[in-house]
Write a protein that holds these residues in place. Structure first.
Motif, PDB file in Angstrom:
ATOM      1  N   LEU A   1       0.826  -1.208   0.000  1.00 31.08           N
ATOM      2  CA  LEU A   1       0.000   0.000   0.000  1.00 31.08           C
ATOM      3  C   LEU A   1       0.859   1.256   0.000  1.00 31.08           C
ATOM      4  O   LEU A   1       0.549   2.234  -0.666  1.00 31.08           O
ATOM      5  CB  LEU A   1      -0.934  -0.005   1.217  1.00 31.08           C
ATOM      6  N   SER A   2       1.939   1.224   0.765  1.00 33.45           N
ATOM      7  CA  SER A   2       2.820   2.384   0.837  1.00 33.45           C
ATOM      8  C   SER A   2       3.516   2.655  -0.482  1.00 33.45           C
ATOM      9  O   SER A   2       3.853   3.789  -0.795  1.00 33.45           O
ATOM     10  CB  SER A   2       3.869   2.183   1.934  1.00 33.45           C
ATOM     11  N   ALA A   3       3.766   1.615  -1.261  1.00 37.47           N
ATOM     12  CA  ALA A   3       4.482   1.751  -2.523  1.00 37.47           C
ATOM     13  C   ALA A   3       3.611   2.372  -3.616  1.00 37.47           C
ATOM     14  O   ALA A   3       4.128   2.880  -4.600  1.00 37.47           O
ATOM     15  CB  ALA A   3       4.996   0.395  -2.981  1.00 37.47           C
ATOM     16  N   GLN A   4       2.335   2.340  -3.442  1.00 38.38           N
ATOM     17  CA  GLN A   4       1.444   2.882  -4.460  1.00 38.38           C
ATOM     18  C   GLN A   4       1.508   4.411  -4.421  1.00 38.38           C
ATOM     19  O   GLN A   4       1.355   5.029  -3.378  1.00 38.38           O
ATOM     20  CB  GLN A   4       0.013   2.407  -4.236  1.00 38.38           C
ATOM     21  N   ALA A   5       1.723   5.008  -5.580  1.00 35.50           N
ATOM     22  CA  ALA A   5       1.909   6.448  -5.674  1.00 35.50           C
ATOM     23  C   ALA A   5       0.640   7.230  -5.333  1.00 35.50           C
ATOM     24  O   ALA A   5       0.722   8.381  -4.927  1.00 35.50           O
ATOM     25  CB  ALA A   5       2.388   6.818  -7.072  1.00 35.50           C
ATOM     26  N   ARG A   6      -0.501   6.607  -5.468  1.00 37.13           N
ATOM     27  CA  ARG A   6      -1.757   7.331  -5.240  1.00 37.13           C
ATOM     28  C   ARG A   6      -2.071   7.546  -3.767  1.00 37.13           C
ATOM     29  O   ARG A   6      -2.937   8.319  -3.429  1.00 37.13           O
ATOM     30  CB  ARG A   6      -2.913   6.580  -5.896  1.00 37.13           C
ATOM     31  N   ILE A   7      -1.368   6.857  -2.896  1.00 35.56           N
ATOM     32  CA  ILE A   7      -1.647   6.999  -1.464  1.00 35.56           C
ATOM     33  C   ILE A   7      -0.891   8.208  -0.933  1.00 35.56           C
ATOM     34  O   ILE A   7       0.333   8.301  -1.083  1.00 35.56           O
ATOM     35  CB  ILE A   7      -1.246   5.730  -0.698  1.00 35.56           C
ATOM     36  N   PRO A   8      -1.591   9.133  -0.303  1.00 35.58           N
ATOM     37  CA  PRO A   8      -0.939  10.323   0.238  1.00 35.58           C
ATOM     38  C   PRO A   8       0.083   9.959   1.329  1.00 35.58           C
ATOM     39  O   PRO A   8      -0.017   8.907   1.971  1.00 35.58           O
ATOM     40  CB  PRO A   8      -2.100  11.126   0.845  1.00 35.58           C
ATOM     41  N   VAL A   9       1.024  10.847   1.511  1.00 35.58           N
ATOM     42  CA  VAL A   9       2.097  10.620   2.477  1.00 35.58           C
ATOM     43  C   VAL A   9       1.530  10.358   3.871  1.00 35.58           C
ATOM     44  O   VAL A   9       1.987   9.438   4.563  1.00 35.58           O
ATOM     45  CB  VAL A   9       3.065  11.828   2.508  1.00 35.58           C
ATOM     46  N   MET A  10       0.558  11.127   4.293  1.00 34.59           N
ATOM     47  CA  MET A  10      -0.004  10.949   5.638  1.00 34.59           C
ATOM     48  C   MET A  10      -0.667   9.586   5.786  1.00 34.59           C
ATOM     49  O   MET A  10      -0.630   8.988   6.858  1.00 34.59           O
ATOM     50  CB  MET A  10      -0.995  12.067   5.976  1.00 34.59           C
ATOM     51  N   SER A  11      -1.244   9.073   4.726  1.00 32.24           N
ATOM     52  CA  SER A  11      -1.832   7.737   4.773  1.00 32.24           C
ATOM     53  C   SER A  11      -0.746   6.684   4.932  1.00 32.24           C
ATOM     54  O   SER A  11      -0.905   5.721   5.685  1.00 32.24           O
ATOM     55  CB  SER A  11      -2.647   7.460   3.516  1.00 32.24           C
ATOM     56  N   ARG A  12       0.370   6.871   4.231  1.00 29.20           N
ATOM     57  CA  ARG A  12       1.483   5.939   4.375  1.00 29.20           C
ATOM     58  C   ARG A  12       2.033   5.967   5.797  1.00 29.20           C
ATOM     59  O   ARG A  12       2.356   4.928   6.365  1.00 29.20           O
ATOM     60  CB  ARG A  12       2.585   6.254   3.360  1.00 29.20           C
ATOM     61  N   VAL A  13       2.106   7.165   6.365  1.00 30.00           N
ATOM     62  CA  VAL A  13       2.570   7.296   7.749  1.00 30.00           C
ATOM     63  C   VAL A  13       1.603   6.576   8.689  1.00 30.00           C
ATOM     64  O   VAL A  13       2.028   5.859   9.600  1.00 30.00           O
ATOM     65  CB  VAL A  13       2.718   8.788   8.147  1.00 30.00           C
ATOM     66  N   ALA A  14       0.312   6.722   8.454  1.00 34.96           N
ATOM     67  CA  ALA A  14      -0.691   6.056   9.282  1.00 34.96           C
ATOM     68  C   ALA A  14      -0.574   4.536   9.180  1.00 34.96           C
ATOM     69  O   ALA A  14      -0.698   3.825  10.184  1.00 34.96           O
ATOM     70  CB  ALA A  14      -2.099   6.512   8.883  1.00 34.96           C
ATOM     71  N   ILE A  15      -0.313   4.037   7.982  1.00 38.39           N
ATOM     72  CA  ILE A  15      -0.151   2.588   7.785  1.00 38.39           C
ATOM     73  C   ILE A  15       1.057   2.089   8.566  1.00 38.39           C
ATOM     74  O   ILE A  15       0.995   1.067   9.253  1.00 38.39           O
ATOM     75  CB  ILE A  15      -0.024   2.255   6.281  1.00 38.39           C
ATOM     76  N   GLU A  16       2.173   2.794   8.450  1.00 42.16           N
ATOM     77  CA  GLU A  16       3.381   2.397   9.169  1.00 42.16           C
ATOM     78  C   GLU A  16       3.168   2.466  10.678  1.00 42.16           C
ATOM     79  O   GLU A  16       3.629   1.592  11.413  1.00 42.16           O
ATOM     80  CB  GLU A  16       4.562   3.282   8.759  1.00 42.16           C
ATOM     81  N   LEU A  17       2.472   3.482  11.144  1.00 38.28           N
ATOM     82  CA  LEU A  17       2.179   3.610  12.572  1.00 38.28           C
ATOM     83  C   LEU A  17       1.298   2.458  13.054  1.00 38.28           C
ATOM     84  O   LEU A  17       1.537   1.882  14.121  1.00 38.28           O
ATOM     85  CB  LEU A  17       1.514   4.953  12.863  1.00 38.28           C
TER      86      LEU A  17
END
Length: 83
Positions: A22-38
């Motif tokens: 999910l994090s690798a997908q360019a369409r996901i905003p940075v804050m969403s990637r941060v939320a996933i990692e958290l």
């Protein structure tokens, strides 16, 4: 402790793979990637707490069965969740 973390390692690895995909997908905003990692980090911490609690509750003969001394189990169960 590797023994305890490996118990549900497949489950955690699957979640990590999903999070990475999910994090690798360019369409996901940075804050969403941060939320996933958290969320993944919190899941890992929760797993450690639960595993160490279970380890602390094992009887001496059960610890011997898995090759641990009571002292080693106590040291592991007293570690903070982030280590």
């Amino acid at each position: 402790m590797h023994t305890i973390d490996q118990h549900n390692g497949a489950s955690l690895s699957r979640h990590a793979a999903i999070a990475a995909e999910l994090s690798a997908q360019a369409r996901i905003p940075v804050m969403s990637r941060v939320a996933i990692e958290l969320a993944h980090l919190i899941a890992r911490w929760s797993h450690r707490v639960n595993s160490r609690r279970a380890l602390a509750s094992l009887e001496p003969h059960m610890l011997r069965d898995i090759g641990l001394t009571q002292e080693a189990a106590l040291r592991e169960s007293e570690k903070p969740f982030w280590r």
